[in-house]
Motif scaffolding. Sequence first.
Motif, PDB file in Angstrom:
ATOM      1  N   UNK A 189       0.825  -1.204   0.000  1.00  0.00           N
ATOM      2  CA  UNK A 189       0.000   0.000   0.000  1.00  0.00           C
ATOM      3  C   UNK A 189       0.864   1.261   0.000  1.00  0.00           C
ATOM      4  N   UNK A 190       1.906   1.273   0.805  1.00  0.00           N
ATOM      5  CA  UNK A 190       2.806   2.431   0.847  1.00  0.00           C
ATOM      6  C   UNK A 190       3.526   2.590  -0.492  1.00  0.00           C
ATOM      7  N   UNK A 191       3.949   1.469  -1.084  1.00  0.00           N
ATOM      8  CA  UNK A 191       4.594   1.535  -2.400  1.00  0.00           C
ATOM      9  C   UNK A 191       3.634   2.085  -3.446  1.00  0.00           C
ATOM     10  N   UNK A 192       2.362   1.705  -3.366  1.00  0.00           N
ATOM     11  CA  UNK A 192       1.364   2.240  -4.295  1.00  0.00           C
ATOM     12  C   UNK A 192       1.225   3.753  -4.160  1.00  0.00           C
ATOM     13  N   UNK A 193       1.217   4.237  -2.927  1.00  0.00           N
ATOM     14  CA  UNK A 193       1.090   5.682  -2.722  1.00  0.00           C
ATOM     15  C   UNK A 193       2.276   6.437  -3.308  1.00  0.00           C
ATOM     16  N   UNK A 194       3.479   5.935  -3.080  1.00  0.00           N
ATOM     17  CA  UNK A 194       4.660   6.592  -3.629  1.00  0.00           C
ATOM     18  C   UNK A 194       4.705   6.478  -5.149  1.00  0.00           C
ATOM     19  N   UNK A 195       4.286   5.353  -5.686  1.00  0.00           N
ATOM     20  CA  UNK A 195       4.277   5.196  -7.144  1.00  0.00           C
ATOM     21  C   UNK A 195       3.253   6.112  -7.801  1.00  0.00           C
ATOM     22  N   UNK A 196       2.117   6.335  -7.148  1.00  0.00           N
ATOM     23  CA  UNK A 196       1.128   7.265  -7.699  1.00  0.00           C
ATOM     24  C   UNK A 196       1.693   8.678  -7.752  1.00  0.00           C
ATOM     25  N   UNK A 197       2.400   9.071  -6.728  1.00  0.00           N
ATOM     26  CA  UNK A 197       3.021  10.396  -6.741  1.00  0.00           C
ATOM     27  C   UNK A 197       4.109  10.486  -7.805  1.00  0.00           C
ATOM     28  N   UNK A 198       4.854   9.407  -8.001  1.00  0.00           N
ATOM     29  CA  UNK A 198       5.872   9.401  -9.055  1.00  0.00           C
ATOM     30  C   UNK A 198       5.222   9.510 -10.428  1.00  0.00           C
ATOM     31  N   UNK A 199       4.077   8.857 -10.629  1.00  0.00           N
ATOM     32  CA  UNK A 199       3.375   8.964 -11.907  1.00  0.00           C
ATOM     33  C   UNK A 199       2.852  10.387 -12.112  1.00  0.00           C
TER      34      UNK A 199
ATOM     35  N   UNK B 198       7.176  -0.211 -10.645  1.00  0.00           N
ATOM     36  CA  UNK B 198       8.002  -1.400 -10.388  1.00  0.00           C
ATOM     37  C   UNK B 198       8.000  -1.838  -8.923  1.00  0.00           C
ATOM     38  N   UNK B 199       8.138  -0.903  -8.003  1.00  0.00           N
ATOM     39  CA  UNK B 199       8.217  -1.307  -6.593  1.00  0.00           C
ATOM     40  C   UNK B 199       6.896  -1.872  -6.088  1.00  0.00           C
ATOM     41  N   UNK B 200       5.787  -1.318  -6.520  1.00  0.00           N
ATOM     42  CA  UNK B 200       4.507  -1.858  -6.061  1.00  0.00           C
ATOM     43  C   UNK B 200       4.184  -3.183  -6.751  1.00  0.00           C
ATOM     44  N   UNK B 201       4.702  -3.385  -7.956  1.00  0.00           N
ATOM     45  CA  UNK B 201       4.532  -4.687  -8.611  1.00  0.00           C
ATOM     46  C   UNK B 201       5.291  -5.753  -7.836  1.00  0.00           C
ATOM     47  N   UNK B 202       6.519  -5.439  -7.432  1.00  0.00           N
ATOM     48  CA  UNK B 202       7.312  -6.399  -6.659  1.00  0.00           C
ATOM     49  C   UNK B 202       6.637  -6.678  -5.320  1.00  0.00           C
ATOM     50  N   UNK B 203       6.135  -5.638  -4.664  1.00  0.00           N
ATOM     51  CA  UNK B 203       5.465  -5.832  -3.373  1.00  0.00           C
ATOM     52  C   UNK B 203       4.203  -6.683  -3.531  1.00  0.00           C
ATOM     53  N   UNK B 204       3.433  -6.449  -4.589  1.00  0.00           N
ATOM     54  CA  UNK B 204       2.218  -7.244  -4.782  1.00  0.00           C
ATOM     55  C   UNK B 204       2.559  -8.680  -5.157  1.00  0.00           C
ATOM     56  N   UNK B 205       3.668  -8.887  -5.867  1.00  0.00           N
ATOM     57  CA  UNK B 205       4.077 -10.259  -6.165  1.00  0.00           C
ATOM     58  C   UNK B 205       4.530 -10.990  -4.900  1.00  0.00           C
ATOM     59  N   UNK B 206       5.182 -10.278  -3.974  1.00  0.00           N
ATOM     60  CA  UNK B 206       5.538 -10.883  -2.696  1.00  0.00           C
ATOM     61  C   UNK B 206       4.286 -11.274  -1.908  1.00  0.00           C
ATOM     62  N   UNK B 207       3.276 -10.414  -1.944  1.00  0.00           N
ATOM     63  CA  UNK B 207       2.003 -10.737  -1.284  1.00  0.00           C
ATOM     64  C   UNK B 207       1.394 -11.977  -1.921  1.00  0.00           C
ATOM     65  N   UNK B 208       1.430 -12.044  -3.257  1.00  0.00           N
ATOM     66  CA  UNK B 208       0.842 -13.191  -3.939  1.00  0.00           C
ATOM     67  C   UNK B 208       1.605 -14.483  -3.656  1.00  0.00           C
ATOM     68  N   UNK B 209       2.928 -14.399  -3.561  1.00  0.00           N
ATOM     69  CA  UNK B 209       3.715 -15.595  -3.247  1.00  0.00           C
ATOM     70  C   UNK B 209       3.347 -16.111  -1.854  1.00  0.00           C
ATOM     71  N   UNK B 210       3.256 -15.209  -0.893  1.00  0.00           N
ATOM     72  CA  UNK B 210       2.932 -15.642   0.467  1.00  0.00           C
ATOM     73  C   UNK B 210       1.506 -16.183   0.555  1.00  0.00           C
ATOM     74  N   UNK B 211       0.557 -15.478  -0.034  1.00  0.00           N
ATOM     75  CA  UNK B 211      -0.842 -15.932   0.023  1.00  0.00           C
ATOM     76  C   UNK B 211      -1.010 -17.230  -0.763  1.00  0.00           C
ATOM     77  N   UNK B 212      -0.348 -17.330  -1.902  1.00  0.00           N
ATOM     78  CA  UNK B 212      -0.418 -18.563  -2.676  1.00  0.00           C
ATOM     79  C   UNK B 212       0.163 -19.745  -1.926  1.00  0.00           C
ATOM     80  N   UNK B 213       1.280 -19.519  -1.262  1.00  0.00           N
ATOM     81  CA  UNK B 213       1.889 -20.590  -0.466  1.00  0.00           C
ATOM     82  C   UNK B 213       0.958 -21.005   0.663  1.00  0.00           C
TER      83      UNK B 213
END
Length: 147
Positions: A91-101, A115-130
């Motif tokens: 969520x924090x990465x999304x906020x910073x990425x929106x400001x960068x956009x 890029x940073x929020x994509x990596x963070x969401x992929x980490x969330x998906x890996x953990x939830x998927x596991x």
Amino acid sequence: MDPLQFLVPLGWLSAVGPVLPYALLVMGVANLATRHLAHRRHVEQGADGDSVEPYTPHAFTNIGLVLLSFLFVLEAPVSGVILSVLVITMLIADLFELEARNVEARNDMPIEAPKSSIVASLLVMVFVGYYSLFFLVSGIWNQFVVA
């Protein structure tokens, strides 16, 4: 005896608890889909020279993931806290990425992927998927556990 039983009525959680990992998985996949749609919309807005606005469905999936992860803390405390930290990081990465956009759109620069929020969401998906799909690999995994 549950230590929180007098503060929060948790009886309903026993019915909802086993479904939470799957709800988190569905919300995580929806978050990735809305992230892609939000990026396409941000590119269109940046081409027009306007400022980039938050994409409402993506904000909904972000807040849904935060609420479900906090609810998951009550069901599985250790895994829930790990997931909550990952989701808040996303969520924090999304906020910073929106400001960068927004900076890129205001300065007529090409809109990059978040890029940073994509990596963070992929980490969330890996953990939830596991956590939610462990039953698929539990037979193989348990063969390597020394008894």
